[in-house]
Design an enzyme around this catalytic site. Structure first.
Site, PDB file in Angstrom:
ATOM      1  CB  CYS A 140      67.413  49.475  15.187  1.00 27.14           C
ATOM      2  SG  CYS A 140      68.144  49.156  13.604  1.00 27.14           S
TER       3      CYS A 140
HETATM    4  C1  UDX Z   1      64.815  52.735  13.820  1.00 25.66           C
HETATM    5  C2  UDX Z   1      65.296  54.180  13.719  1.00 25.66           C
HETATM    6  O1  UDX Z   1      64.168  55.016  13.401  1.00 25.66           O
HETATM    7  C3  UDX Z   1      66.389  54.305  12.676  1.00 25.66           C
HETATM    8  O2  UDX Z   1      66.872  55.646  12.665  1.00 25.66           O
HETATM    9  C4  UDX Z   1      67.531  53.346  13.030  1.00 25.66           C
HETATM   10  O3  UDX Z   1      68.548  53.383  12.026  1.00 25.66           O
HETATM   11  C5  UDX Z   1      67.000  51.921  13.160  1.00 25.66           C
HETATM   12  O4  UDX Z   1      65.921  51.894  14.122  1.00 25.66           O
HETATM   13  P1  UDX Z   1      63.211  51.106  12.438  1.00 25.66           P
HETATM   14  O5  UDX Z   1      63.553  50.056  13.434  1.00 25.66           O
HETATM   15  O6  UDX Z   1      63.210  50.765  10.989  1.00 25.66           O
HETATM   16  O7  UDX Z   1      64.215  52.357  12.586  1.00 25.66           O
HETATM   17  O8  UDX Z   1      61.742  51.590  12.802  1.00 25.66           O
HETATM   18  P2  UDX Z   1      60.950  52.906  13.272  1.00 25.66           P
HETATM   19  O9  UDX Z   1      60.096  53.358  12.158  1.00 25.66           O
HETATM   20  O10 UDX Z   1      61.839  53.917  13.883  1.00 25.66           O
HETATM   21  O11 UDX Z   1      59.996  52.264  14.403  1.00 25.66           O
HETATM   22  C6  UDX Z   1      60.546  51.524  15.489  1.00 25.66           C
HETATM   23  C7  UDX Z   1      59.460  50.983  16.393  1.00 25.66           C
HETATM   24  O12 UDX Z   1      58.855  52.035  17.158  1.00 25.66           O
HETATM   25  C8  UDX Z   1      58.309  50.276  15.669  1.00 25.66           C
HETATM   26  O13 UDX Z   1      57.961  49.095  16.397  1.00 25.66           O
HETATM   27  C9  UDX Z   1      57.171  51.285  15.727  1.00 25.66           C
HETATM   28  O14 UDX Z   1      55.905  50.662  15.711  1.00 25.66           O
HETATM   29  C10 UDX Z   1      57.439  51.959  17.066  1.00 25.66           C
HETATM   30  N1  UDX Z   1      56.905  53.334  17.145  1.00 25.66           N
HETATM   31  C11 UDX Z   1      57.412  54.325  16.353  1.00 25.66           C
HETATM   32  C12 UDX Z   1      55.905  53.638  18.083  1.00 25.66           C
HETATM   33  O15 UDX Z   1      55.426  52.777  18.819  1.00 25.66           O
HETATM   34  N2  UDX Z   1      55.455  54.935  18.172  1.00 25.66           N
HETATM   35  C13 UDX Z   1      55.946  55.943  17.402  1.00 25.66           C
HETATM   36  O16 UDX Z   1      55.483  57.083  17.565  1.00 25.66           O
HETATM   37  C14 UDX Z   1      56.956  55.628  16.456  1.00 25.66           C
END
Ligand code: UDX
Length: 448
Positions: free
Chosen positions: A286
């Protein structure tokens, strides 16, 4: 209500099973016969915690699947959850979604032409236009293409004097991978993008059980604004992480711990404590895709979004910064290096845009002999790097390795003590702050 969900991928399947669980009768439509058979047999075509149980409970009862779009006119509302691939410049390719939209329109028009096809002798024609609700994420300007496709399917240019058969609406989803089923049941908000009171009424009725259960705030707006809310939401979160990484890189240069700094700024409730984990950056299906599509659509519309461009630039640089920390300790040419974590985040086997990909590529450019390990994502990463060595567990990956790079914050990496000690001269470069700094380890945190 009776709902049709076109597309049984990640979003469509979660939506179909969750709506059935809310009490609706759901027909899933997919062109892939294998997917249809899987659903009808009560199994899940994709892996997501809790989904298999929902499908097993409702298949053959409130949930069924078919390849036939003729199921649409019998329903009160249709969701489109079809994939929207990216083109090389990052913009969306709405071809598959537009084709599904046109087919939905054609199925509705065919039913009007042949009322007896309904079988029970009553006229199947709805008194109001059938809402065709876009669940897939598409940029606001792309909705015009979908309206055109719907009009083409219905067989007119949309300006005919007769009653409208179908109308386009949007209802973006905010589910996270790994928690999609529970996210559906406990959302932060619902966003209804409609152009008419009748389409809005149907969406309100559909989600009424969820609203009664959770008191979730409902945002009612037009279809384009609803989609922009989805993009702004994801762009904001991705940029938040990139800002935290930018600040974190500065912390590292100053010899400071970014996590101590972020814990403190998170106490300001305008900032909030969530999404402040700095490290090797964001991946998944996403954030990268949505930020790129938004940037491309903005550029096409005449605006180059400077901050979003910078968010991507920072994110692209983090894996290289991780490798530079490794370079400072080991010359990895012809050395074995373990990459711990291949999935884009813990709890999933999804490797799309995983930061492990540029890390593996960077190690190979340095001539390292790379071995990857992930508790669940080995097979998906094997499709991307078929000739990479994959270890069955962390111990096997670390045996004889000159260094380890941590890319995914799987819990099990927090307890790798004996495994690191077994390395000749353990060097651990941590991109997620999951391994603890301790004596006996040459340890570098990316931003701490
Ligand atoms: C995301 C959105 O959260 C969600 O609302 C949308 O519908 C789809 O995209 P998702 O891709 O499942 O969801 O993952 P998410 O848990 O949000 O993490 C995304 C990325 O950010 C991951 O690679 C994670 O490792 C990274 N991340 C997240 C960080 O590096 N630091 C953080 O503090 C949080």
């Amino acid at each position: 209500m009776h709902v049709t969900v076109v597309g049984s991928g990640y979003v469509g399947t979660t939506l179909a099973a969750s709506l059935a669980d809310l009490g609706h009768t759901v027909t899933a439509i997919d062109i892939d016969e294998e997917v249809v058979e899987t659903l009808n047999a009560g199994a899940a075509p994709i892996h997501e915690p809790g989904l298999e149980e929902l499908i097993a409970e409702h298949a053959g009862d409130r949930l069924s699947a078919t390849t036939d779009y003729a199921a649409i006119p019998d329903s009160d509302l249709t969701f489109l959850a079809v994939q929207t691939p990216s083109t090389p410049d990052g913009s969306l390719d709405p071809t598959a979604l537009a084709a599904a939209t046109e087919m939905a329109g054609a199925a509705l028009a065919a039913d009007v032409d042949e009322p007896v096809a309904d079988g029970d002798g009553t006229t199947p024609t709805d008194p109001v236009p059938h809402p065709v609700v876009v669940k897939s994420t598409v940029t606001p300007p792309a909705l015009a293409t979908l309206r055109g496709a719907l009009a083409d399917g219905v067989g007119g240019d949309g300006s005919s004097a007769g009653p409208a058969i179908a109308e386009l609406a949007t209802n973006p989803e905010f589910l996270r991978e790994g928690t999609a089923v529970s996210d559906f049941r406990d959302p932060d908000k619902l966003v209804f993008g409609t152009d008419s009171a009748s389409a809005l009424d149907r969406l309100e009725e559909l989600y009424a059980p969820l609203v009664a259960e959770t008191d979730v705030p409902v945002v009612r707006t037009d279809p384009e604004t609803a989609m922009m809310i989805k993009y702004a939401n994801n762009a904001f979160l991705a940029a938040k992480i990139s800002l935290v990484n930018d600040l974190g890189n500065a912390c590292k240069e100053f010899g400071l711990d970014a996590y101590e700094v972020m814990d403190a700024i998170g106490l300001d409730d305008r900032i909030s404590e969530r999404f402040l984990r700095s490290g090797v950056g964001w991946g998944g299906s996403c954030f990268p895709k949505d930020v790129d599509a938004l940037r491309a659509a903005s550029r096409t519309a005449g605006y180059d979004p400077a901050l979003l461009n910078a968010a991507v630039e920072v994110n692209d640089r983090q894996p290289e910064r991780l490798l530079e920390l490794l370079d400072a300790h080991v010359d990895v040419a012809n050395e074995r290096v373990a990459v711990l974590g291949l999935a884009f985040k813990p709890g999933t086997d999804d490797v799309r845009n995983s930061r492990a990909i540029p890390v593996i590529e960077g190690l190979r450019e340095r001539g390292a002999d790379v071995v990857g390990y992930d508790p669940v994502a080995t097979e998906t990463m094997r499709e991307r790097f078929p000739d990479l060595e994959y270890a069955a567990d962390a111990a096997a990956a670390l045996a004889d390795a000159a260094a380890a790079i941590v890319v995914t914050d799987w819990d099990e990496f927090a307890t790798l003590d004996a495994e690191f000690d077994a390395m000749a001269d353990p060097v651990v470069i941590d991109g997620r702050r999951i391994v603890e700094r301790r004596e006996g380890l040459t340890y570098e945190g990316l931003t701490w």
